[in-house]
Each structure stands twice: as C-alpha cells, then as structure tokens.
Design an enzyme around this catalytic site. Sequence first.
Site, PDB file in Angstrom:
ATOM      1  N   LYS A 167      42.070  41.145  46.667  1.00 40.34           N
ATOM      2  CA  LYS A 167      42.420  41.026  45.246  1.00 40.34           C
ATOM      3  C   LYS A 167      43.198  42.246  44.769  1.00 40.34           C
ATOM      4  CE  LYS A 167      39.684  37.756  42.753  1.00 40.34           C
ATOM      5  NZ  LYS A 167      38.496  37.451  42.003  1.00 40.34           N
ATOM      6  N   ASP A 203      37.464  36.234  36.141  1.00 43.02           N
ATOM      7  CA  ASP A 203      36.638  35.105  36.545  1.00 43.02           C
ATOM      8  C   ASP A 203      37.541  33.887  36.462  1.00 43.02           C
ATOM      9  OD1 ASP A 203      34.235  34.118  37.517  1.00 43.02           O
ATOM     10  OD2 ASP A 203      33.627  33.376  35.551  1.00 43.02           O
TER      11      ASP A 203
END
Length: 199
Positions: free
Chosen positions: A12, A70
């Site tokens: 990420k 999220d």
Amino acid sequence: MRLLIATQNPGKRKEFQHLLGDLAVELVLPSEVGLGDLEVAEIGDTFEANAILKAQAFAERSGLYTLADDSGLMVDALDGRPGLYSARYGGPGLDDHGRRQKLLDELLYVHDPERGAQFVAVIALANPQTLGCQVVEGIVRGRIIHEERGNNGFGYDPIFQPDGYDQTLAEMDEGFKNRLSHRGRAVEKVIPLLQEIMG
Ligand code: IMP
C-alpha cells in the site's frame, strides 16, 4: 513532511507513494516507528468510522500525521453487500477466489442491467495534536461480470468492469488501475489537504 500510513501492508505504501506523485511527503510504515504490532479492530459500522478509528489510533501513538483507508465493494443487487465485510465475505474459510465465486453464485440469476456495483474507498487524515480527522471518499462505478477475467490485481478485481471500459480491473495495467480506482480518486482529494498542512 513525514506521513504515517496506518497499514501493515508494504504494497500500500508503494501504491500511495505513486499516487501522491511528486508531493514532498515521506511515507512511513508503522513498523518503522515501532508500531509494527499495533492492530486496530475495525468495529465501526461505516467505512468512514473504520478509517477514522485507524487514523486516530496510529496518529496518537506515533505523533505523526496519519492516513488510514477503508474500502470495499458494494453490489446494487445485494443492497450494498459485501460492503464493510468485503475482506471477510463468506467467512474465514474462503480466499479471494472463493469470495469471488460466492459473489458470482449469488448473482447467478441477476441480469446484466441489474449487475451494477461500486468500489468505495474512504481515507481519513488525522492530526496528531488534536486527533481531528479530515475525511475524503473515492468511488468507481462499474458492474459485476459473469466470470473472472484477468490476473492482475487482487480481491474482486477480476469480476469488476468499470463503466466506460471493456476490461476488468484485473486486466488493466497496475498504474492505470490505481489511478482509475476508488483509492486513486480518494488520494487525489487528499493531496490538497496535505498541501495545506505543509503550507
Ligand atoms: P481494505 O480496505 O484494504 O481492508 O479492503 C477491504 C476489502 O475490499 C479487500 O480485502 C478486498 O476484498 C476489497 N477491495 C478493496 N479495494 C479493492 C480493489 O481495489 N480491488 C479489489 N478488491 C478490493
């Protein structure tokens, strides 16, 4: 500026660094500031609540501005499921492939016009002094096709075809997908917030 990303996933960081372009931020992972073991339970009932929970917990412990995201897939014909539960859809026995098959099975009798879906990403940026958060959202609309196509990507990529494209996300080049994606669109909205903080 040093910016913590509230994820234990090094992939990420690469994606975020790429999306932030030439902005002068150094992205750091929790393991690099002694927080490699910090786990935050995602007990919120929205993407936003979970992103804020993670961003605040990591900002408080690190003293650094922190980004947390999220995300998930929301399928129109399933009233927005799997949504918040995208990663755990179908229970712990399933892998990514198993989760995709479960979704395809649930949509077996759903015709093309009703197969709309969207990926949603929410990013929270927490201030380490106040723990106040700024929140942005990115969405990419598309539809769930009838069988898997493509080997790039992860999760539900092989069965999601974004509107306006013939390929699934898993058939696209990684850089192209990341920019088009929900996360890419959310990161685009974070850039001006970071610029403001950096003055
Ligand atoms: P998280 O926000 O990284 O925890 O992602 C939640 C879950 O949503 C992932 O485990 C995937 O199942 C799904 N998901 C989120 N973003 C993507 C994406 O870009 N492609 C495919 N699946 C995704």
